[in-house]
Design a protein around this motif. Sequence first.
Motif: not given
Length: 346
Positions: A151-156
């Motif tokens: 999974n890729i953690g995105f800064n929204i």
Amino acid sequence: MDLKKSDFSMIENFQYGKSSISKTTIKYHYTSPSAFLSIIQSGKIRFTDAHFLNDRSEIVYFIKVLLDYLEMNENKYPLSTICIKELLSNHSLNDIKEMNVADIKFNYSFAKISSKGVKPKRHYVFCSCGDYDNLNMWNYYVNNGNYQGYNIGFNIKNLLNVFLSVDNKNYNDFRIYYGKVLYKPTEQQKEIEFFLKIIEKLLSESMDSVKDIANETLKDNFLNYGKLLLHNYIEKTSPFFKSKKFLTEDEFRIVIEISEDCVPKNEQEAASFFGPENGNMYEGFCAKNGLIVPFIQVEIPKNAIKQVTVSPIMEFEIADKGINELLICSGIEDVEILHSEIPIRF
């Protein structure tokens, strides 16, 4: 009338770069190894047509909940009920309640299709999760008995900023919404109640103001305005309601809502509609589970990727090395690489 985010609502409109979301909010996009590689190398993510997501009740589910709520509160929102039933008059309401309708076709007889704000909409969805190590999400990526996924953690906040370059001249045909998906019936009912109270009050006051005037056209115009507001509300809210059976997904969504007749089909149309910096934002297709699935691709700001998590069982040391090399070659820096802590043996 453009209703703002309520104190309760988790659904927000990303308009002109305004966002109340925290600068540190991270959400996690679970994906297969091949899709992960494609995202990093291409620098793009896909927003999938909502009708092709894994929940086949997408969009229709919200309208079912709305109808059930109106039925339970039959005498509380009489004018709103009239408007909604007329909007949905192309369908049997029982078919909607029984989820026997795959796609909602609104009755637009109250306004010309070309009228401002009254067009059939398409919804393209980017799905993420609030939990970076969610077993139910990893379960989508079991291959031959092994968990093979990332999974890729995105800064929204940073991810949403990609839409700052979109030309605002097409605001009525294109909007960005984001927020947590609502699963619990009590939360869903509160969300609906907040909006219907406003609409019913507006319609009631408008109708009362002309109750002594023998002008049916004027009264119809008030109801037509109510239909417009309710139509826009349904279009905005429907992608954020799902059955409580999906609760463990803990989903956070970014939704592109675009008028059906405005979806760009190629680079030239995308540049014309979204602005010259967004020529890649046009409709494409992929094959998934035997289906041809429409999507819109969106470029990722490099500072939006903050974390990568490797699924359970995968050999972390070698996976970590490969991910690091990939990120360096892609010009992506300051990314934390983690291994799932779920203690699965096989």
